[in-house]
Design an enzyme around this catalytic site. Structure first.
Site, PDB file in Angstrom:
ATOM      1  N   GLU A   1       0.787  -0.849  -0.321  1.00 27.10           N
ATOM      2  CA  GLU A   1      -0.178  -0.231   0.060  1.00 27.10           C
ATOM      3  C   GLU A   1       0.719   1.138   0.146  1.00 27.10           C
ATOM      4  O   GLU A   1       2.076   1.551   0.786  1.00 27.10           O
ATOM      5  CB  GLU A   1      -0.740  -0.373   1.436  1.00 27.10           C
ATOM      6  CG  GLU A   1      -2.696   0.889   1.000  1.00 27.10           C
ATOM      7  CD  GLU A   1      -2.855  -0.587   0.110  1.00 27.10           C
ATOM      8  OE1 GLU A   1      -3.012  -0.273  -1.670  1.00 27.10           O
ATOM      9  OE2 GLU A   1      -3.598  -1.813   0.312  1.00 27.10           O
TER      10      GLU A   1
ATOM     11  N   ASP B   1      -4.195  -0.539 -10.184  1.00 23.54           N
ATOM     12  CA  ASP B   1      -6.232  -1.092 -11.283  1.00 23.54           C
ATOM     13  C   ASP B   1      -6.424  -1.646 -12.030  1.00 23.54           C
ATOM     14  O   ASP B   1      -6.860  -2.737 -12.545  1.00 23.54           O
ATOM     15  CB  ASP B   1      -6.708   0.041 -10.830  1.00 23.54           C
ATOM     16  CG  ASP B   1      -6.435   0.666  -9.351  1.00 23.54           C
ATOM     17  OD1 ASP B   1      -6.102   0.261  -8.295  1.00 23.54           O
ATOM     18  OD2 ASP B   1      -7.246   1.419  -9.137  1.00 23.54           O
TER      19      ASP B   1
END
Ligand code: ADP
Ligand code: MG
Length: 388
Positions: free
Chosen positions: A37, A178
């Site tokens: 992250e 993504d």
């Protein structure tokens, strides 16, 4: 009655809208980030997977230069001419669709003599819930047009096209995680991305083989400080890298931490420590999966969450509660996922505990008078494809 999106339903909506049947139907999935992250914009490692929730795109040919798009998720259809396809002309939801066409042009596809298309979109990826409905719609459109227009672009090239659309036509300064998950994902696999190397690798997850499910616990806390907080974290990372004399934090490893601590102020040190250790945890997660399987990655998920909570300071009480409750009730591991300041946590859980853990989290939220979370499972699934 709202039709449940599917290949057939999307084709039927297309015909209803445009008065003729589509030429084909494509789809692309949303994604969940298993670990890694805030590492993407630091040239680091991320490890997402594609999920079973998808966005479908039905396509039909036109004779003129008009692009039309309609979506079951939106009340209004949109249209634009291929001759007026600047990012400044693209607004609202259709920027995700027409932005991809613009980005194809930027990538070198000759749009000048090309006829337009009619597009019908349908999705069961919840919008704005952190599962990347934005990448799903972009990648479905990109793969559809790549096939229909016989462009011959590779999936890696389509990742860049979709990222360009999101960055410049939509205006969201995101990395390519993504779109990579959505275009490159495979059933039961994670997509290990090395941003610095520009490479990706499929890694088997074996969740189902090990009787494990992946639970998403959407806290429904909106990302109130997300924009400001995201920008501030990016700035800290850039400052840390500059003060350490490296081009990105990827150049630093766990062995450098004592030197980093001696150089940076206390807060910037903790921000940098999150990135440095998180990159290592992604690498360790992949190695552990390969050597010992998914039941062995719980501690890495836990350490990732602690690092985001304590060092990067992007968690919120609802995310901490979801993670702690899932683990206390038998999860193998859990962590917040996504940019932070709200959004969802994930938990890797034995199949037979899915309901009990979900109930326990609901109860814990009720006890604290938090808004009830939205809890569901996701399955690592195939990336973008042609369906019909
Ligand atoms: P996320 O990617 O986490 O779902 P984003 O804010 O990045 O959230 O993207 C959500 C936006 O993408 C929506 O507000 C809408 O503009 C657009 N979008 C996504 N899916 C669709 C769809 N099926 N139809 C129309 N617009 C969509
Ligand atoms: Mg998005």
């Amino acid at each position: 009655m709202i039709a449940i999106p599917s290949v057939a339903a999307t084709a039927a909506s297309f015909e209803q809208h445009y008065g003729y049947p589509p030429h084909g139907v494509w789809s692309a999935p949303g994604r969940v980030n298993l670990i890694g992250e805030h590492t993407d914009y630091n040239q680091g490692l991320v490890f997402p997977f594609a999920i079973e929730r998808r966005t479908w795109c039905a396509v039909g040919h036109r004779e003129d230069r008009i692009l039309r798009a309609a979506s079951g998720a939106m009340p209004d259809a949109a249209e634009v001419s291929l001759d007026e396809l600047g990012p400044e002309q693209l607004q609202g939801w259709s920027a995700y669709v027409f932005g991809v066409v613009w980005a194809l042009g930027q990538h070198g596809v000759d749009l000048s003599g090309r006829p337009g298309v009619d597009l019908e979109l349908a999705s069961d990826v919840p919008l704005g819930a952190g599962l990347s409905s934005s990448a799903a719609i972009e990648c479905a459109v990109a793969l559809a047009l790549n096939d229909e227009w016989e462009l011959g672009l590779t999936r890696e090239q389509l990742v860049s096209v979709c990222q360009l659309a999101e960055n410049k036509a939509v205006g969201a300064p995101t990395g390519n995680m993504d779109q990579s998950a959505s275009l490159l994902g495979q059933a039961d696999h994670g997509v290990l991305l090395d941003v610095r190397a520009g490479s990706s690798e499929l890694v088997p997850l074996h969740f189902a083989d090990e009787d494990l499910a992946l639970l998403v616990m959407d806290t429904r806390v909106s990302h109130a400080h997300a924009d400001g907080g995201y920008g501030a974290r990016r700035a800290s990372c850039e400052r840390g890298a500059a003060q350490m004399g490296v081009t990105s934090l990827r150049e630093l490893g766990p062995d450098d931490l004592p030197r980093i601590a001696a150089t940076l102020d206390e807060e910037t040190f903790r921000r940098v420590r999150h990135i440095v250790t998180e990159n290592q945890r992604v690498a360790d997660t992949v190695a552990t999966l390969r050597a010992s399987g998914p039941r062995a990655i719980g501690d890495l998920l836990a350490a990732s969450h602690a690092s985001m909570r304590d060092d990067f300071e992007i968690s919120v009480p609802e995310l901490d509660l979801a993670v702690a409750t899932a683990v206390a009730n038998g999860a193998i591991g859990a962590r917040m996922t996504g940019g932070g300041f709200g959004g969802a946590a994930i938990a890797l859980v034995p199949h037979n505990l899915v309901d009990a853990i979900g109930d326990a989290v609901h109860e814990a939220f009720a006890d604290r008078h938090f808004t009830q979370p939205n809890i569901f499972t996701v399955v690592p699934s195939q990336g973008a494809r042609r369906d019909a």
